[in-house]
Design a protein around this motif. Structure first.
Motif, PDB file in Angstrom:
ATOM      1  N   PRO A  87       2.209  13.279   2.120  1.00 54.80           N
ATOM      2  CA  PRO A  87       2.458  11.836   2.015  1.00 54.80           C
ATOM      3  C   PRO A  87       1.200  10.987   2.140  1.00 54.80           C
ATOM      4  O   PRO A  87       1.093   9.935   1.497  1.00 54.80           O
ATOM      5  N   ILE A  88       0.252  11.406   2.958  1.00 54.72           N
ATOM      6  CA  ILE A  88      -0.964  10.616   3.154  1.00 54.72           C
ATOM      7  C   ILE A  88      -1.813  10.644   1.890  1.00 54.72           C
ATOM      8  O   ILE A  88      -2.273   9.608   1.399  1.00 54.72           O
ATOM      9  N   GLN A  89      -2.015  11.829   1.341  1.00 48.95           N
ATOM     10  CA  GLN A  89      -2.840  11.966   0.137  1.00 48.95           C
ATOM     11  C   GLN A  89      -2.223  11.251  -1.052  1.00 48.95           C
ATOM     12  O   GLN A  89      -2.917  10.562  -1.810  1.00 48.95           O
ATOM     13  N   ARG A  90      -0.921  11.395  -1.222  1.00 50.52           N
ATOM     14  CA  ARG A  90      -0.253  10.777  -2.378  1.00 50.52           C
ATOM     15  C   ARG A  90      -0.251   9.254  -2.275  1.00 50.52           C
ATOM     16  O   ARG A  90      -0.371   8.560  -3.287  1.00 50.52           O
ATOM     17  N   ALA A  91      -0.118   8.717  -1.077  1.00 47.02           N
ATOM     18  CA  ALA A  91      -0.138   7.267  -0.920  1.00 47.02           C
ATOM     19  C   ALA A  91      -1.495   6.697  -1.323  1.00 47.02           C
ATOM     20  O   ALA A  91      -1.579   5.668  -2.004  1.00 47.02           O
ATOM     21  N   ILE A  92      -2.575   7.355  -0.920  1.00 55.21           N
ATOM     22  CA  ILE A  92      -3.916   6.900  -1.309  1.00 55.21           C
ATOM     23  C   ILE A  92      -4.100   7.040  -2.812  1.00 55.21           C
ATOM     24  O   ILE A  92      -4.612   6.133  -3.480  1.00 55.21           O
ATOM     25  N   ASP A 119      -1.978   6.910  -5.143  1.00 56.67           N
ATOM     26  CA  ASP A 119      -1.186   5.924  -5.873  1.00 56.67           C
ATOM     27  C   ASP A 119      -1.672   4.491  -5.654  1.00 56.67           C
ATOM     28  O   ASP A 119      -1.101   3.554  -6.216  1.00 56.67           O
ATOM     29  N   GLY A 120      -2.697   4.331  -4.817  1.00 52.68           N
ATOM     30  CA  GLY A 120      -3.230   3.001  -4.594  1.00 52.68           C
ATOM     31  C   GLY A 120      -2.420   2.145  -3.636  1.00 52.68           C
ATOM     32  O   GLY A 120      -2.537   0.905  -3.644  1.00 52.68           O
ATOM     33  N   GLU A 121      -1.615   2.761  -2.783  1.00 56.00           N
ATOM     34  CA  GLU A 121      -0.844   2.003  -1.799  1.00 56.00           C
ATOM     35  C   GLU A 121      -1.791   1.293  -0.830  1.00 56.00           C
ATOM     36  O   GLU A 121      -2.841   1.827  -0.462  1.00 56.00           O
ATOM     37  N   ARG A 122      -1.393   0.133  -0.386  1.00 60.29           N
ATOM     38  CA  ARG A 122      -2.198  -0.633   0.570  1.00 60.29           C
ATOM     39  C   ARG A 122      -1.675  -0.512   1.992  1.00 60.29           C
ATOM     40  O   ARG A 122      -2.327  -0.977   2.936  1.00 60.29           O
ATOM     41  N   GLU A 123      -0.506   0.071   2.150  1.00 57.87           N
ATOM     42  CA  GLU A 123       0.104   0.195   3.472  1.00 57.87           C
ATOM     43  C   GLU A 123       0.814   1.533   3.583  1.00 57.87           C
ATOM     44  O   GLU A 123       1.359   2.059   2.615  1.00 57.87           O
ATOM     45  N   THR A 124       0.789   2.109   4.761  1.00 58.45           N
ATOM     46  CA  THR A 124       1.563   3.316   5.041  1.00 58.45           C
ATOM     47  C   THR A 124       2.010   3.235   6.492  1.00 58.45           C
ATOM     48  O   THR A 124       2.038   2.155   7.082  1.00 58.45           O
ATOM     49  N   GLY A 125       2.366   4.357   7.076  1.00 61.34           N
ATOM     50  CA  GLY A 125       2.817   4.331   8.456  1.00 61.34           C
ATOM     51  C   GLY A 125       3.371   5.671   8.883  1.00 61.34           C
ATOM     52  O   GLY A 125       3.202   6.683   8.205  1.00 61.34           O
TER      53      GLY A 125
END
Length: 276
Positions: free
Chosen positions: A116-121, A123-129
Motif C-alpha cells: 500500500p505504501i509503494q502504490r500510493a506514492i 499513484d501520486g497520492e498526497r495523503e495516506t495513513g
C-alpha cells in the motif's frame, strides 16, 4: 491485557515495542535467505522480539491445526497483526477473545494488499495513513476501528514513509488496544465499492522508462526505494538508483544521460529530468 503479536517487516517493529509488556507470544515468518551469500536471516520482528526477551514462533503455515491449537491455549484477548505476510484463517482469528486486529498502512478501503505504501506514492497520492481494522476472512476487508492520516512528502521515498507510518501504527495500537480488549470500540463497515488493490511490487516495477514524464519517473523512484529498487537501462548497462532529485526544467533529448559531477548524472525523460 494478553496479546499475541503477528508481524514480520520493519513496519511492525514499533508497535511490537510499544505493546511488549502485554505480549504473550510473537509470531513471525521463518528465517529467509538474504544477501549475496543467501544466508538465512531472521525477520526484523524476530530480531526485535529476541532483544525484548519475548517468546517467538515461526510457523511455515499459520493455518496449521496444531499451531492454531497452541494459539487458542494462550487464551489471548486479541491477536495484533502488522505486516505479517500470511492471511490468517477464520479458525485462527477465532482463537482470541476479540479476534484479529490489523494495522494496515493505507486509508482503507483504498490500497488493500501487500504494497500500500509503494502504490500510493506511485499513484501520486498526497495523503495516506494507517487503518486499525477488525480482521475477517478477506484481505483487508474487515470493519474499520480508527484511521490516522498523514500527508505524503513530495520527495518522500517508500522507506521513509514506512518508517513514519510505523510510528503512527504504534501510537494507534497503544491508544486503542485497551479499549478493544474491554470491548469498547467502534466498528465501521468498509465501502467495498471504493476498494483499490496494492499488489506486491517486483524488480520490473522499478524500471524507469525514458519515454515517461519525469514526474512519473521520479514517483517510481520514490515508490521503489529502497525496495524493490529503482533502475534504468543505459548503453553502459543497468544503473541502480540509490538517490535522486527532480529536475523539472531539464531540457535535453529524451534518454540523454549527462555527467554533471563526479557523483551525479542528469537523466532526461519526457517533460523534464531527474538527477541521480
Amino acid at each position: 491485557m494478553r496479546l499475541v503479536y503477528f508481524g514480520t517487516s520493519e513496519f511492525a517493529v514499533p508497535a511490537l515495542q510499544s505493546l511488549k509488556d502485554q505480549i504473550a507470544l510473537v509470531v513471525t515468518q521463518p528465517d529467509r535467505p538474504a544477501g549475496r551469500g543467501r544466508h538465512l536471516q531472521p525477520s526484523p520482528v524476530k530480531v526485535a522480539a529476541t532483544e525484548l526477551g519475548l517468546p517467538i514462533e515461526t510457523p511455515i503455515n499459520a493455518k496449521d491445526r496444531e499451531f492454531i491449537a497452541e494459539i487458542r491455549a494462550i487464551q489471548a484477548d486479541a491477536l495484533v497483526v502488522a505486516s505479517y505476510g500470511q492471511i490468517l484463517s477464520e479458525s485462527l482469528l477465532e482463537a482470541a477473545k476479540r479476534g484479529g486486529i490489523n494495522l494496515h498502512a493505507s486509508i482503507l478501503p483504498f490500497y488493500r494488499g501487500a504494497a500500500p505504501i509503494q502504490r500510493a506514492i506511485l499513484d501520486g497520492e498526497r495523503e495516506t495513513g494507517v487503518t486499525l481494522m477488525q480482521m475477517d476472512k478477506g484481505m483487508d476487508t474487515g470493519d474499520i476501528i480508527a484511521i490516522s492520516r498523514t500527508p505524503i512528502g513530495p520527495d518522500e521515498t517508500s522507506g521513509q514513509l514506512e518508517a513514519r507510518l510505523a510510528q503512527i501504527s504504534a501510537e494507534l495500537a497503544v491508544h486503542w488496544m485497551p479499549k478493544i480488549v474491554a470491548g469498547d470500540y467502534p466498528r465501521t463497515p468498509q465501502d467495498h465499492s471504493l476498494a483499490t488493490l496494492a499488489p506486491k511490487m517486483s524488480r520490473d516495477d522499478g524500471q524507469l522508462a525514458f519515454d515517461t514524464d519525469a514526474h512519473e519517473a521520479y514517483r517510481r523512484y520514490r515508490a521503489c526505494t529502497p525496495r524493490p529498487g529503482a533502475w534504468l537501462r543505459s548503453n553502459a548497462g543497468t544503473i541502480n538508483i540509490l538517490k535522486a532529485a527532480m529536475l523539472p526544467a531539464l531540457r535535453l533529448p529524451i534518454g540523454t544521460i549527462a555527467k554533471v559531477s563526479p557523483d551525479g548524472l542528469d537523466v532526461a525523460f519526457r517533460s523534464g529530468g531527474i538527477r541521480l
